[in-house]
Design a protein around this motif. Structure first.
Motif, PDB file in Angstrom:
ATOM      1  N   ALA A  48      36.969  35.556  50.919  1.00 16.80           N
ATOM      2  CA  ALA A  48      35.583  36.032  50.849  1.00 16.80           C
ATOM      3  C   ALA A  48      35.529  37.500  50.419  1.00 16.80           C
ATOM      4  O   ALA A  48      34.689  37.886  49.596  1.00 16.80           O
ATOM      5  CB  ALA A  48      34.896  35.842  52.194  1.00 16.80           C
ATOM      6  N   LEU A  49      36.415  38.321  50.959  1.00 17.10           N
ATOM      7  CA  LEU A  49      36.455  39.736  50.566  1.00 17.10           C
ATOM      8  C   LEU A  49      36.844  39.893  49.096  1.00 17.10           C
ATOM      9  O   LEU A  49      36.292  40.751  48.394  1.00 17.10           O
ATOM     10  CB  LEU A  49      37.421  40.509  51.455  1.00 17.10           C
ATOM     11  N   LEU A  50      37.767  39.089  48.628  1.00 21.15           N
ATOM     12  CA  LEU A  50      38.148  39.122  47.220  1.00 21.15           C
ATOM     13  C   LEU A  50      36.969  38.731  46.340  1.00 21.15           C
ATOM     14  O   LEU A  50      36.701  39.376  45.325  1.00 21.15           O
ATOM     15  CB  LEU A  50      39.334  38.192  46.974  1.00 21.15           C
ATOM     16  N   PHE A  51      36.237  37.691  46.733  1.00 25.35           N
ATOM     17  CA  PHE A  51      35.060  37.263  45.989  1.00 25.35           C
ATOM     18  C   PHE A  51      34.007  38.363  45.936  1.00 25.35           C
ATOM     19  O   PHE A  51      33.451  38.658  44.873  1.00 25.35           O
ATOM     20  CB  PHE A  51      34.486  36.002  46.633  1.00 25.35           C
ATOM     21  N   VAL A  52      33.754  39.006  47.066  1.00 22.35           N
ATOM     22  CA  VAL A  52      32.776  40.100  47.110  1.00 22.35           C
ATOM     23  C   VAL A  52      33.227  41.250  46.210  1.00 22.35           C
ATOM     24  O   VAL A  52      32.429  41.831  45.474  1.00 22.35           O
ATOM     25  CB  VAL A  52      32.549  40.575  48.562  1.00 22.35           C
ATOM     26  N   ALA A  53      34.509  41.577  46.236  1.00 23.48           N
ATOM     27  CA  ALA A  53      35.026  42.652  45.404  1.00 23.48           C
ATOM     28  C   ALA A  53      34.862  42.319  43.916  1.00 23.48           C
ATOM     29  O   ALA A  53      34.496  43.197  43.115  1.00 23.48           O
ATOM     30  CB  ALA A  53      36.506  42.907  45.728  1.00 23.48           C
ATOM     31  N   LEU A  54      35.109  41.072  43.545  1.00 23.24           N
ATOM     32  CA  LEU A  54      34.952  40.670  42.153  1.00 23.24           C
ATOM     33  C   LEU A  54      33.484  40.719  41.721  1.00 23.24           C
ATOM     34  O   LEU A  54      33.161  41.145  40.615  1.00 23.24           O
ATOM     35  CB  LEU A  54      35.522  39.291  41.917  1.00 23.24           C
ATOM     36  N   VAL A  55      32.593  40.293  42.586  1.00 25.40           N
ATOM     37  CA  VAL A  55      31.159  40.340  42.272  1.00 25.40           C
ATOM     38  C   VAL A  55      30.695  41.779  42.135  1.00 25.40           C
ATOM     39  O   VAL A  55      29.956  42.110  41.208  1.00 25.40           O
ATOM     40  CB  VAL A  55      30.342  39.585  43.355  1.00 25.40           C
ATOM     41  N   LEU A  56      31.121  42.633  43.024  1.00 27.67           N
ATOM     42  CA  LEU A  56      30.717  44.040  42.958  1.00 27.67           C
ATOM     43  C   LEU A  56      31.270  44.716  41.722  1.00 27.67           C
ATOM     44  O   LEU A  56      30.656  45.604  41.150  1.00 27.67           O
ATOM     45  CB  LEU A  56      31.143  44.782  44.229  1.00 27.67           C
ATOM     46  N   GLN A  57      32.450  44.315  41.311  1.00 32.65           N
ATOM     47  CA  GLN A  57      33.051  44.912  40.108  1.00 32.65           C
ATOM     48  C   GLN A  57      32.255  44.521  38.865  1.00 32.65           C
ATOM     49  O   GLN A  57      32.076  45.334  37.962  1.00 32.65           O
ATOM     50  CB  GLN A  57      34.506  44.447  39.978  1.00 32.65           C
ATOM     51  N   ARG A  58      31.750  43.326  38.802  1.00 34.51           N
ATOM     52  CA  ARG A  58      30.939  42.881  37.675  1.00 34.51           C
ATOM     53  C   ARG A  58      29.578  43.577  37.638  1.00 34.51           C
ATOM     54  O   ARG A  58      29.037  43.846  36.573  1.00 34.51           O
ATOM     55  CB  ARG A  58      30.711  41.371  37.728  1.00 34.51           C
ATOM     56  N   VAL A  59      29.015  43.827  38.826  1.00 32.66           N
ATOM     57  CA  VAL A  59      27.684  44.446  38.896  1.00 32.66           C
ATOM     58  C   VAL A  59      27.736  45.897  38.425  1.00 32.66           C
ATOM     59  O   VAL A  59      26.844  46.355  37.716  1.00 32.66           O
ATOM     60  CB  VAL A  59      27.131  44.360  40.340  1.00 32.66           C
ATOM     61  N   TYR A  60      28.775  46.604  38.802  1.00 37.77           N
ATOM     62  CA  TYR A  60      28.844  48.026  38.468  1.00 37.77           C
ATOM     63  C   TYR A  60      29.681  48.182  37.260  1.00 37.77           C
ATOM     64  O   TYR A  60      30.387  48.663  36.744  1.00 37.77           O
ATOM     65  CB  TYR A  60      29.370  48.841  39.648  1.00 37.77           C
TER      66      TYR A  60
END
Length: 60
Positions: A48-60
């Protein structure tokens, strides 16, 4: 040290057998561990933390 190595002073038997109340108390204290998370839960949290990190990386 484990309870397999201990001899009870009260009944003179291995503590691991738990033949008397003193053995049973000592055995339960030796095997008491702090609260722990199951490995599957830890893995799920990491994914879940990896998924959140990947999503945040795409947003910014």
């Amino acid at each position: 040290m484990s309870c397999e190595d201990l001899i009870c002073a009260r009944c003179s038997n291995p503590v691991v057998e738990g033949r008397c109340p003193t053995c049973r108390i000592a055995r339960s204290q030796m095997h008491r561990h702090g609260p722990s998370l199951p490995p599957a839960l830890v893995l799920a949290i990491l994914v879940a933390l990896l998924f959140v990190a990947l999503v945040l990386q795409r947003v910014y």
